[in-house]
Write an enzyme that holds these catalytic residues in place. Structure first.
Site, PDB file in Angstrom:
ATOM      1  N   GLY B  72      47.758 -40.783 -59.958  1.00  0.00           N
ATOM      2  CA  GLY B  72      47.466 -39.549 -60.688  1.00  0.00           C
ATOM      3  C   GLY B  72      47.146 -39.870 -62.136  1.00  0.00           C
ATOM      4  O   GLY B  72      46.246 -39.277 -62.741  1.00  0.00           O
ATOM      5  N   ASN B 158      55.767 -30.654 -64.272  1.00  0.00           N
ATOM      6  CA  ASN B 158      56.703 -31.502 -63.536  1.00  0.00           C
ATOM      7  C   ASN B 158      58.161 -31.304 -63.927  1.00  0.00           C
ATOM      8  O   ASN B 158      59.051 -31.487 -63.111  1.00  0.00           O
ATOM      9  CB  ASN B 158      56.317 -32.978 -63.702  1.00  0.00           C
ATOM     10  CG  ASN B 158      55.975 -33.337 -65.136  1.00  0.00           C
ATOM     11  OD1 ASN B 158      55.239 -32.626 -65.819  1.00  0.00           O
ATOM     12  ND2 ASN B 158      56.527 -34.431 -65.612  1.00  0.00           N
ATOM     13  N   GLN B 186      51.617 -31.906 -59.389  1.00  0.00           N
ATOM     14  CA  GLN B 186      52.849 -31.260 -58.938  1.00  0.00           C
ATOM     15  C   GLN B 186      52.598 -29.994 -58.120  1.00  0.00           C
ATOM     16  O   GLN B 186      53.508 -29.473 -57.488  1.00  0.00           O
ATOM     17  CB  GLN B 186      53.744 -30.910 -60.146  1.00  0.00           C
ATOM     18  CG  GLN B 186      54.318 -32.122 -60.876  1.00  0.00           C
ATOM     19  CD  GLN B 186      55.351 -32.886 -60.049  1.00  0.00           C
ATOM     20  OE1 GLN B 186      55.853 -32.400 -59.018  1.00  0.00           O
ATOM     21  NE2 GLN B 186      55.688 -34.086 -60.497  1.00  0.00           N
ATOM     22  N   SER B 206      47.986 -36.831 -56.597  1.00  0.00           N
ATOM     23  CA  SER B 206      48.689 -38.099 -56.421  1.00  0.00           C
ATOM     24  C   SER B 206      49.420 -38.083 -55.088  1.00  0.00           C
ATOM     25  O   SER B 206      50.056 -37.080 -54.736  1.00  0.00           O
ATOM     26  CB  SER B 206      49.689 -38.294 -57.568  1.00  0.00           C
ATOM     27  OG  SER B 206      50.404 -39.482 -57.364  1.00  0.00           O
ATOM     28  N   ALA B 207      49.350 -39.179 -54.340  1.00  0.00           N
ATOM     29  CA  ALA B 207      49.888 -39.176 -52.973  1.00  0.00           C
ATOM     30  C   ALA B 207      51.413 -39.180 -52.924  1.00  0.00           C
ATOM     31  O   ALA B 207      52.021 -38.556 -52.057  1.00  0.00           O
ATOM     32  CB  ALA B 207      49.346 -40.382 -52.203  1.00  0.00           C
ATOM     33  N   HIS B 208      52.046 -39.885 -53.894  1.00  0.00           N
ATOM     34  CA  HIS B 208      53.490 -40.106 -53.721  1.00  0.00           C
ATOM     35  C   HIS B 208      54.344 -38.882 -54.011  1.00  0.00           C
ATOM     36  O   HIS B 208      55.548 -38.885 -53.767  1.00  0.00           O
ATOM     37  CB  HIS B 208      53.956 -41.321 -54.532  1.00  0.00           C
ATOM     38  CG  HIS B 208      54.025 -41.108 -56.010  1.00  0.00           C
ATOM     39  ND1 HIS B 208      55.218 -40.854 -56.646  1.00  0.00           N
ATOM     40  CD2 HIS B 208      53.085 -41.123 -56.967  1.00  0.00           C
ATOM     41  CE1 HIS B 208      54.985 -40.738 -57.951  1.00  0.00           C
ATOM     42  NE2 HIS B 208      53.696 -40.893 -58.178  1.00  0.00           N
ATOM     43  N   THR B 244      38.147 -52.886 -54.554  1.00  0.00           N
ATOM     44  CA  THR B 244      38.246 -52.716 -53.109  1.00  0.00           C
ATOM     45  C   THR B 244      39.293 -51.654 -52.796  1.00  0.00           C
ATOM     46  O   THR B 244      40.387 -51.657 -53.352  1.00  0.00           O
ATOM     47  CB  THR B 244      38.610 -54.055 -52.444  1.00  0.00           C
ATOM     48  OG1 THR B 244      37.594 -54.993 -52.766  1.00  0.00           O
ATOM     49  CG2 THR B 244      38.719 -53.918 -50.939  1.00  0.00           C
ATOM     50  N   CYS B 332      68.340 -39.960 -74.029  1.00  0.00           N
ATOM     51  CA  CYS B 332      69.103 -41.176 -73.775  1.00  0.00           C
ATOM     52  C   CYS B 332      68.726 -41.822 -72.453  1.00  0.00           C
ATOM     53  O   CYS B 332      68.702 -43.031 -72.326  1.00  0.00           O
ATOM     54  CB  CYS B 332      70.594 -40.888 -73.810  1.00  0.00           C
ATOM     55  SG  CYS B 332      71.348 -41.667 -75.231  1.00  0.00           S
TER      56      CYS B 332
HETATM   57  C1  PLP Z   1      52.168 -33.604 -63.638  1.00  0.00           C
HETATM   58  C2  PLP Z   1      51.989 -35.056 -63.358  1.00  0.00           C
HETATM   59  N1  PLP Z   1      50.816 -35.640 -63.637  1.00  0.00           N
HETATM   60  C3  PLP Z   1      50.601 -36.949 -63.382  1.00  0.00           C
HETATM   61  C4  PLP Z   1      51.584 -37.743 -62.837  1.00  0.00           C
HETATM   62  C5  PLP Z   1      51.311 -39.202 -62.631  1.00  0.00           C
HETATM   63  O1  PLP Z   1      51.037 -39.499 -61.309  1.00  0.00           O
HETATM   64  P1  PLP Z   1      51.155 -41.014 -60.797  1.00  0.00           P
HETATM   65  O2  PLP Z   1      52.605 -41.324 -60.731  1.00  0.00           O
HETATM   66  O3  PLP Z   1      50.487 -41.038 -59.468  1.00  0.00           O
HETATM   67  O4  PLP Z   1      50.441 -41.847 -61.808  1.00  0.00           O
HETATM   68  C6  PLP Z   1      52.818 -37.171 -62.539  1.00  0.00           C
HETATM   69  C7  PLP Z   1      53.914 -37.962 -61.946  1.00  0.00           C
HETATM   70  O5  PLP Z   1      54.734 -38.576 -62.586  1.00  0.00           O
HETATM   71  C8  PLP Z   1      53.024 -35.803 -62.808  1.00  0.00           C
HETATM   72  O6  PLP Z   1      54.202 -35.229 -62.560  1.00  0.00           O
END
Ligand code: PLP
Ligand code: FES
Lengths: 203, 401
Positions: B72, B158, B186, B206-208, B244, B332
């Site tokens: 992402g 997020n 998100q 973003s996939a994860h 690739t 912190c």
């Molecule tokens: C709102 C937002 N944008 C971008 C990202 C970044 O995505 P990635 O971890 O795939 O680089 C995150 C995740 O941390 C996110 O919460």
């Protein structure tokens, strides 16, 4: 495959975090001979240390504390409160953050500043005891010296910048703006930079 | 040690969906380079293109509008950096206007890239947000003008989960002649996202965050919009992203959106109910708290709470000892000295920002887990408050005790 470590910090730190020693119970500090408070809630850490003193020998008999702080602040003050018991005021005054960190089994660099506050509050408590007992002459100020006149940056500011991550003169400048006007403070600042890096990080 | 394990940090990342895992394991032997013309290559190509169809279908885009990228963050960097190419006229036939507008609550990958652009001579304007994290459309209207080339506003935040009205924002942006990007990392897979309805020119995935693998994402670029790759030097992705292809990751992403399409509709209501129970439980059992984020226009899975007089990292680590994983806006824990920029932007007092915790639930979160959390949390807060200077005699919050 590696497994998750048991804990983000050392085992000793974990132990003190889980079972902090000598937390001041309740709100009353009247029974103590010296009270010291450092930091503030807005910055995310605040520390209060209170001590009882054997007035004949100037020896600390009890040390309790409260904190608004992270795991490192909690654990380091817990350790510190154990370390100072039985020490003379003078010896306690000179305990360094590095000794506390060693006792804790090490702290990550970016956490050192969290542990410094306990020391500061302890020194404030000792000074408070001296003042209360008419021993003003013994009050030890942390000497503050202005290093950069142009930007009015003190040795304490340099120490703080080092604790917050500055390792090079450039990073020090970025954080404090020191040396950005006439530049005559550079040599002295660089000496202090090396000194504080050595004191806090052993490098 | 805790006997129950609770993962309430889905906004940080998610576990692989079992179906995604199954498909990726089955594909482990597929090693061909999608650019090769032989059978190994053709197998890989077929799977990459299949995934592209799935991702495009999931957001109502055309396949050719989907570019697979490494994260992402990369997608967001690509869009913002492309803007520099657009303004310096190195994209043939285009001259983008030289100001960029974004918000104060974006992910660091947008904020820091924007700062970098500012050093390179771009004018960057930052939209404020209100106490709930919503941008002010009037302020946006005031900022839009014939100097603005690109506007980037995240769809869901997020940290606090607040949703923006991207459709309305895009309409305003287009009326002023600028392009619109939304970071939907998100939002995707949690709320319906259709690029045609939203009208956006760029959208980041973003996939994860949606039970897919880490290190793979997708960027939607509307057909006909000027484009310049961030990573150059290859014909992959139609020359739009060299390197690739991460074939297994892309395949996982394709399966992940497919599963989202199946599971998402019924999930939102269930999560919303869990969140209501969590919110009510915290409210009833713990004093001196403050909920962050929008009460209704918010992700069903995300609840952000500040606890007066308590530092966030301490809460996080005590919860971790009880087997519960959450995250915090405390400085912190992050190693910096500033607490969450998002909470500060919503006007939350710095002390409350230091004492904030984000609970983010997911597809496997259960009522049992919420109840366990509600049992464990109050004594932890009590315990930390007992040792907090904020509650000593004359202390900041002593009066409320
Ligand atoms: C709102 C937002 N944008 C971008 C990202 C970044 O995505 P990635 O971890 O795939 O680089 C995150 C995740 O941390 C996110 O919460
Ligand atoms: S004394 Fe430091 S810049 Fe002048």
């Amino acid at each position: 495959m590696l497994q998750a470590g048991e804990w983000a910090y050392s085992e000793t730190l974990k132990e003190h975090f889980m079972n902090p020693k000598n937390i001041l119970q309740g709100e009353n500090t009247d029974d103590f001979d010296g009270v010291g408070m450092e930091g503030n809630l807005q910055c995310g850490d605040q520390m209060m240390v209170v001590i009882k003193v054997d007035k004949e020998h100037d020896v600390i008999t009890d040390c309790q504390w409260k904190t608004y702080g992270c795991a490192s602040a909690i654990a380091s003050t817990s350790v510190l409160s154990e370390m100072v018991k039985g020490r003379t005021l003078d010896a306690a005054f000179h305990i360094s953050p590095k000794e506390v960190a060693q006792e804790l089994g090490g702290l990550p660099d970016h956490k050192i500043h969290c542990s410094v506050l306990g020391d500061k509050a302890l020194r404030a408590a000792i000074n408070n005891y001296y003042t209360r007992n008419g021993k003003e002459d013994k009050v030890k100020q942390d000497q503050v010296k202005v290093i950069c006149q142009c930007m009015s940056i003190t040795d304490h500011d340099i120490e703080d910048a080092v604790l917050e991550g500055a390792r090079t003169y450039f990073e020090l400048q970025e954080r404090t703006k020191l040396g950005t006007v006439c530049g005559q403070c550079k040599d002295e600042a660089e000496v202090l930079l090396e000194k504080f890096k050595h004191i806090h990080f052993g490098v | 040690m805790a006997d129950m394990k609770v993962y309430f940090d889905h906004n940080a990342t998610t576990p692989l969906h079992p179906e995604v895992k199954k498909e990726m394991i089955a594909a482990m032997e597929m090693f061909g380079n999608p650019s090769s013309m032989h059978s190994y290559g053709r197998e890989a190509r077929a799977n990459v293109e299949d995934a592209r169809r799935k991702v495009a279908g999931f957001i109502g885009a055309d396949e050719r509008e989907i570019i697979f990228v490494g994260s992402g963050s990369e997608a967001n960097n690509t869009v913002l950096s492309l803007f520099v190419c657009g303004t310096s006229q190195c994209i043939a036939g285009s001259k983008m206007r030289s100001t960029i507008i974004t918000t104060k609550i974006e992910h660091p990958c947008v904020l820091e890239t924007s700062e970098c652009l500012a050093h390179r001579g771009v004018r960057v304007k930052y939209l404020d947000v209100d106490q709930y994290g919503k941008i002010d459309l009037d302020q946006l209207a005031g900022m839009l003008g014939d100097d603005v080339g690109l506007v980037s506003v995240m769809m869901a935040n997020n940290e606090i989960g607040t949703l923006q009205d991207i459709e309305a924002i895009t309409r305003m942006v287009h009326n002023s002649g600028a392009l619109m990007h939304t970071d939907a990392v998100q939002a995707i897979g949690k709320v319906p996202v259709d690029v045609r309805e939203l009208g956006v020119d760029f959208l980041t995935i973003s996939a994860h965050k949606i039970y897919g693998p880490k290190g793979v994402g997708a960027l939607f670029v509307k057909k006909g919009i000027p484009y310049c790759p961030l990573i150059r030097g290859g014909h992959q992705e139609l020359g739009r992203r060299a390197g690739t292809e991460n074939t297994l990751g892309i395949l996982g992403l394709g399966r992940a959106v497919e599963m989202r399409a199946l599971e998402m509709p019924e999930e939102e209501e269930r999560l919303l109910h869990l969140k209501q129970v969590l919110r009510k439980g915290i409210e009833e059992r713990i004093d001196d708290i403050h909920f962050n984020g929008h009460p209704t226009d918010s992700l069903a899975s995300t609840l952000n709470v500040s606890f007066t007089g308590v530092e966030g990292e301490a809460i996080l680590l005590y919860l971790d000892l009880e087997g519960i994983a959450v995250s915090t806006g405390s400085a912190c824990a992050s190693g910096s000295l500033d607490p969450s920029h998002v909470l500060l932007a919503t006007g939350v007092d710095a002390e409350l920002a230091h004492g904030s915790i984000r609970f983010s639930m997911g597809r496997e979160s259960s009522m049992q887990e919420v109840e366990y959390l509600l049992d464990v949390l109050p004594p932890i807060i009590q315990r930390i408050r007992n040792m907090s200077t904020a509650y000593i005699k004359g202390g900041l919050h002593a009066a409320s005790r």
